[in-house]
Motif scaffolding. Structure first.
Motif, short mmCIF file in Angstrom:
data_model
loop_
_atom_site.label_atom_id
_atom_site.label_comp_id
_atom_site.label_asym_id
_atom_site.label_seq_id
_atom_site.Cartn_x
_atom_site.Cartn_y
_atom_site.Cartn_z
N LYS A 45 76.95 -28.94 64.03
CA LYS A 45 75.72 -28.81 64.81
C LYS A 45 75.94 -29.49 66.15
N PHE A 46 75.70 -28.77 67.23
CA PHE A 46 75.74 -29.39 68.55
C PHE A 46 74.46 -29.02 69.30
N PHE A 47 73.90 -29.97 69.99
CA PHE A 47 72.70 -29.75 70.80
C PHE A 47 71.60 -29.06 69.99
N GLY A 100 82.59 -29.54 76.49
CA GLY A 100 82.96 -29.23 75.10
C GLY A 100 84.27 -28.48 74.94
N ASN A 101 85.28 -28.84 75.70
CA ASN A 101 86.51 -28.03 75.72
C ASN A 101 87.22 -27.91 74.38
N THR A 102 87.02 -28.87 73.47
CA THR A 102 87.75 -28.73 72.20
C THR A 102 87.10 -27.69 71.29
N PHE A 103 85.85 -27.35 71.57
CA PHE A 103 85.16 -26.38 70.71
C PHE A 103 84.79 -25.08 71.44
N PHE A 104 84.56 -25.17 72.75
CA PHE A 104 83.96 -24.02 73.42
C PHE A 104 84.71 -23.58 74.66
N ILE A 120 84.31 -35.68 82.59
CA ILE A 120 85.19 -34.79 81.80
C ILE A 120 86.35 -34.28 82.65
N LYS A 121 87.47 -34.03 81.96
CA LYS A 121 88.67 -33.57 82.67
C LYS A 121 88.58 -32.09 83.04
N ASP A 122 87.69 -31.39 82.35
CA ASP A 122 87.67 -29.91 82.43
C ASP A 122 86.55 -29.42 83.35
N CYS A 153 87.70 -34.60 86.33
CA CYS A 153 88.13 -35.93 86.79
C CYS A 153 88.49 -36.81 85.61
N GLU A 154 89.21 -37.85 85.91
CA GLU A 154 89.54 -38.84 84.88
C GLU A 154 89.20 -40.23 85.41
N VAL A 155 89.31 -41.20 84.54
CA VAL A 155 89.05 -42.57 84.99
C VAL A 155 90.30 -43.09 85.68
N SER A 162 84.51 -44.47 75.27
CA SER A 162 85.73 -43.67 75.37
C SER A 162 85.77 -42.75 74.16
N ALA A 163 85.40 -41.50 74.39
CA ALA A 163 85.42 -40.49 73.31
C ALA A 163 86.58 -39.56 73.60
N THR A 164 87.76 -40.14 73.57
CA THR A 164 88.94 -39.45 74.09
C THR A 164 89.97 -39.14 73.01
N GLY A 165 89.48 -38.81 71.82
CA GLY A 165 90.38 -38.34 70.78
C GLY A 165 90.92 -39.46 69.90
N VAL A 166 91.77 -39.07 68.97
CA VAL A 166 92.28 -40.02 67.99
C VAL A 166 93.81 -39.99 67.91
N THR A 167 94.36 -41.08 67.39
CA THR A 167 95.79 -41.16 67.11
C THR A 167 95.95 -41.43 65.62
N ASN A 204 85.56 -35.09 76.24
CA ASN A 204 84.84 -33.83 76.23
C ASN A 204 84.92 -33.13 74.88
N GLY A 205 85.12 -33.92 73.82
CA GLY A 205 85.25 -33.32 72.49
C GLY A 205 84.00 -33.54 71.66
N GLY A 206 84.21 -33.65 70.34
CA GLY A 206 83.10 -33.72 69.40
C GLY A 206 82.18 -34.90 69.62
N1 LIG Z 1 80.75 -32.08 64.93
C1 LIG Z 1 82.06 -32.24 64.80
O1 LIG Z 1 82.75 -31.39 64.27
C2 LIG Z 1 82.67 -33.48 65.32
C3 LIG Z 1 84.01 -33.72 65.13
N2 LIG Z 1 84.56 -34.89 65.56
C4 LIG Z 1 85.99 -35.14 65.33
O2 LIG Z 1 86.25 -36.53 65.40
C5 LIG Z 1 87.45 -36.81 66.08
C6 LIG Z 1 87.23 -37.73 67.27
O3 LIG Z 1 86.36 -37.11 68.24
P1 LIG Z 1 86.66 -37.16 69.81
O4 LIG Z 1 87.07 -38.54 70.22
O5 LIG Z 1 85.52 -36.54 70.50
O6 LIG Z 1 87.99 -36.31 69.93
P2 LIG Z 1 88.30 -34.80 70.37
O7 LIG Z 1 89.71 -34.57 70.06
O8 LIG Z 1 87.28 -33.86 69.83
O9 LIG Z 1 88.10 -34.81 71.96
C7 LIG Z 1 88.82 -35.64 72.81
C8 LIG Z 1 88.43 -35.31 74.24
O10 LIG Z 1 88.89 -36.32 75.10
C9 LIG Z 1 89.52 -35.73 76.23
N3 LIG Z 1 90.49 -36.71 76.72
C10 LIG Z 1 91.63 -37.12 76.12
N4 LIG Z 1 92.21 -38.08 76.87
C11 LIG Z 1 91.42 -38.30 77.94
C12 LIG Z 1 91.46 -39.17 79.05
N5 LIG Z 1 92.46 -40.05 79.21
N6 LIG Z 1 90.46 -39.10 79.97
C13 LIG Z 1 89.44 -38.25 79.81
N7 LIG Z 1 89.34 -37.40 78.76
C14 LIG Z 1 90.31 -37.43 77.85
C15 LIG Z 1 90.10 -34.43 75.71
O11 LIG Z 1 90.27 -33.51 76.76
C16 LIG Z 1 88.99 -34.00 74.75
O12 LIG Z 1 87.98 -33.36 75.45
C17 LIG Z 1 88.04 -35.47 66.47
O13 LIG Z 1 88.97 -35.11 65.50
C18 LIG Z 1 86.83 -34.52 66.44
O14 LIG Z 1 87.19 -33.19 66.10
C19 LIG Z 1 83.82 -35.82 66.22
C20 LIG Z 1 82.48 -35.64 66.41
C21 LIG Z 1 81.79 -34.45 65.99
#
Ligand SMILES: NC(=O)C1=CN([C@@H]2O[C@H](COP(=O)(O)OP(=O)(O)OC[C@H]3O[C@@H](n4cnc5c(N)ncnc54)[C@H](O)[C@@H]3O)[C@@H](O)[C@H]2O)C=CC1
Ligand SMILES: Cc1cc2nc3c(=O)[nH]c(=O)nc-3n(C[C@H](O)[C@H](O)[C@H](O)COP(=O)(O)OP(=O)(O)OC[C@H]3O[C@@H](n4cnc5c(N)ncnc54)[C@H](O)[C@@H]3O)c2cc1C
Length: 503
Positions: free
Chosen positions: A416-418, A181-185, A175-177, A261-263, A318-323, A155-157
């Motif tokens: 920019k989103f949407f 867009g929980n990381t931004f909004f 989405i879990k929330d 929900c989650e997977v 899987s758009a679930t963040g980074v390590t 639910n992130g970027g």
């Molecule tokens: N326009 C922008 O500013 C953008 C920024 N990015 C950046 O790129 C990086 C990678 O983007 P994202 O992967 O979207 O990371 P993110 O950190 O933005 O979002 C990760 C999302 O995954 C969810 N999540 C984590 N583990 C999960 C699980 N097991 N099951 C379900 N949901 C889970 C979190 O709640 C969160 O909503 C981030 O640092 C992000 O900020 C990415 C795309 C656009």
């Protein structure tokens, strides 16, 4: 002016990583030390270069990003030498790094900028894709061409960008929330944006300064595939502009959101078929639920969510963040790591080990931050950190003192989103402010959404969606922490020209 090399420490100034943080750091070092060789070691065959940098306001910045052959960087800075090879081992006590091509390099100062890697659900499952670099984005595009339905988890970027950009393919968004867009909004902004997901026709994209993320010409000139085991640089603003993200269907958007929900489990087609058969022996309602939960179509993969629903789809994103990508560097080295797994850096971008700095997605900012700044793994922060790390390395070399860079005073991000311009400032979601904060809102459906976060009469953060023109004024108000109590609701009154008010 060239700095004197401290005679006691031999070796070069070495930067690892050809993304924004690494390239910016190497460029700054090259400027500080024009007759020293700066070594940039990177796993990727291309480097990321910032062009058309524009300081939009005191802190907000915009720039284009290009993938370039490393020779272009070497031409611009003749004292930078780029080595394309992944670092496989760091021997910090010997000030030495070993690369995959069998070489070893002695450094006197080292800056680690190896980025991050996607944190995938069900790692190793061939139907689960992550998007990080150009190769993974192209793989996603290729698979989408034959897809009727995909599931996006997260639910992130990346998820926010994908659900809007994908056309002609049904999207199940898990989405879990409660809200998107929980990381931004927050939920209010999410509601404002959600109406865009039911748009039936492609919109005219808003004018924005970056034309295209990677030009076709450059791409062909510069690219050879990154070895499967190696990570390329992270994508960034407008990464999807050059990609045609269309599935097999003729409709524009068809998005179904599963919230909270989650997977739970992912089944391959054969596994699911067996499961269905076996469920005949289970209580009848369980079997019926399983059969009913999916349609007649036979899908390559099935996803069971924690809310009990099961969806078949062509593949899962899987758009679930980074390590942070620390793995090649930690073996045998006693780095202090942050909770998120990044290399902890102090207010000089220095890690816990001598002469080793880090910047960008790989690091965890561990200094006491300004009350309105937080780390987010973003393009702009990678640039700011890479630039500041080089300054700190130079200062340390020369024995100079250096103040924290101004860009860390306030968190500021424009994106920019949407198809809306989105600016987020400071504690935009009231992060860490406790319960004694107030929110002020102004919203015109389909046009703009303005939220400010106030605490003790001071502005602490803001979310600005649409062409609000408020970013510069709000940035100043957050930075100067002026007491705004007496202005009350006027702050957001559209009939008051707020810029004049605070001039
Ligand atoms: N326009 C922008 O500013 C953008 C920024 N990015 C950046 O790129 C990086 C990678 O983007 P994202 O992967 O979207 O990371 P993110 O950190 O933005 O979002 C990760 C999302 O995954 C969810 N999540 C984590 N583990 C999960 C699980 N097991 N099951 C379900 N949901 C889970 C979190 O709640 C969160 O909503 C981030 O640092 C992000 O900020 C990415 C795309 C656009
Ligand atoms: C799809 C997507 C969209 C994004 N959109 C935005 C956005 O709109 N706005 C925004 O601000 N941010 C965005 N981001 C985040 C942004 O791209 C990153 O925060 C930023 O690029 C990080 O830069 P970096 O230099 O730290 O790391 P990276 O760009 O990941 O660079 C790391 C470099 O290190 C190299 N490397 C890795 N391992 C080794 C090794 N062992 N040896 C040598 N070299 C190595 C890699 O090849 C690469 O060159 C997005 C990210 C993704 C994935």
């Amino acid at each position: 002016m060239e700095a004197a090399r401290p005679p006691s420490i031999p070796g070069k100034l070495v930067v690892v990583g050809g993304g924004i943080a690494g390239v910016t750091c190497a460029e700054q070092l090259a400027i500080h030390f024009p007759s020293e060789d700066i070594l940039l070691i990177t796993a990727s065959p291309v480097i990321k270069a910032i062009t058309n940098f524009k300081q939009v306001s005191k802190i907000l910045e915009e720039f284009d990003v290009e993938e370039q052959p490393s020779a272009m960087l070497e031409n611009r800075f003749p004292n930078i030498k780029v080595i394309q090879s992944a670092v496989k081992r760091l021997k910090s006590e010997e000030h030495c790094i070993l690369t995959e091509d069998g070489s070893q390099h002695i450094y006197k100062q080292l800056c680690l900028c190896a980025g991050a890697i996607p944190k995938l659900i069900c790692e190793g499952n061939p139907f689960v894709l992550g998007i990080r670099d150009t190769d993974s984005a192209q793989e996603f595009q290729k698979q989408l061409t034959n897809a009727k339905r995909i599931m996006i988890v997260g639910n992130g970027g990346i998820a926010l960008e994908l659900v809007y950009e994908v056309e002609g393919c049904e999207v199940i968004w898990a989405i879990k929330d409660k809200a998107i867009g929980n990381t931004f909004f927050d939920a209010g902004a999410a509601e404002f944006l959600t109406s865009k997901l039911t748009t039936e026709k492609p919109e005219v994209k808003i004018a924005h300064k970056r034309t295209r993320y990677t030009t076709e010409k450059r791409k062909n000139e510069a690219r050879t595939k990154v070895k499967a085991s190696n990570v390329g640089s992270a994508l960034g603003p407008d990464w999807h502009e050059g990609l045609h993200l269309k599935g097999t269907k003729e409709f524009f958007h068809k998005i179904h959101i599963e919230t909270m929900c989650e997977v739970k489990q992912v089944y391959l087609q054969e596994e699911f078929t067996i499961l269905k058969k076996e469920s005949l022996t289970l209580p009848r309602d369980h079997h019926e639920k399983l059969v009913k939960s999916t349609d007649k179509e036979r899908w390559p993969v099935y996803v069971e969510l924690t809310n009990g629903k099961i969806y078949g789809c062509d593949f899962i994103v899987s758009a679930t963040g980074v390590t942070p990508n620390v793995e090649p560097f930690v073996h045998g080295n006693n780095f202090n790591l942050g909770q998120d797994g990044g290399l902890k850096v102090d207010d000089h971008m220095h890690t816990s080990l001598p002469d080793i700095y880090a910047a960008g997605d790989i690091c965890t900012a561990s200094w006491k931050p300004s009350p309105v700044w937080q780390q987010m793994r973003l393009w702009t922060q990678a640039r700011q950190m890479g630039w500041y790390a080089a300054k700190c390395m130079a200062a340390d070399c020369l024995g100079d003192s250096i103040d924290m860079d101004f860009s860390f005073e306030l968190f500021a991000h424009v994106t920019k989103f949407f198809n809306y311009k989105v600016v987020i400032l400071g504690k935009y979601n009231a992060q860490g402010l406790g319960s004694d904060h107030e929110l002020m809102l102004r919203c015109t459906k389909g046009q703009e959404y303005v939220k400010v976060v106030m605490q003790n009469g001071r502005m602490m953060g803001a979310v600005l969606i649409g062409e609000t023109d408020l970013e510069e004024t709000f940035e100043n108000l957050i930075l100067n922490q002026m007491d705004l109590s007496s202005y009350g609701e006027d702050l957001l009154d559209p009939n008051i020209d707020i810029e004049d008010y605070f001039d």
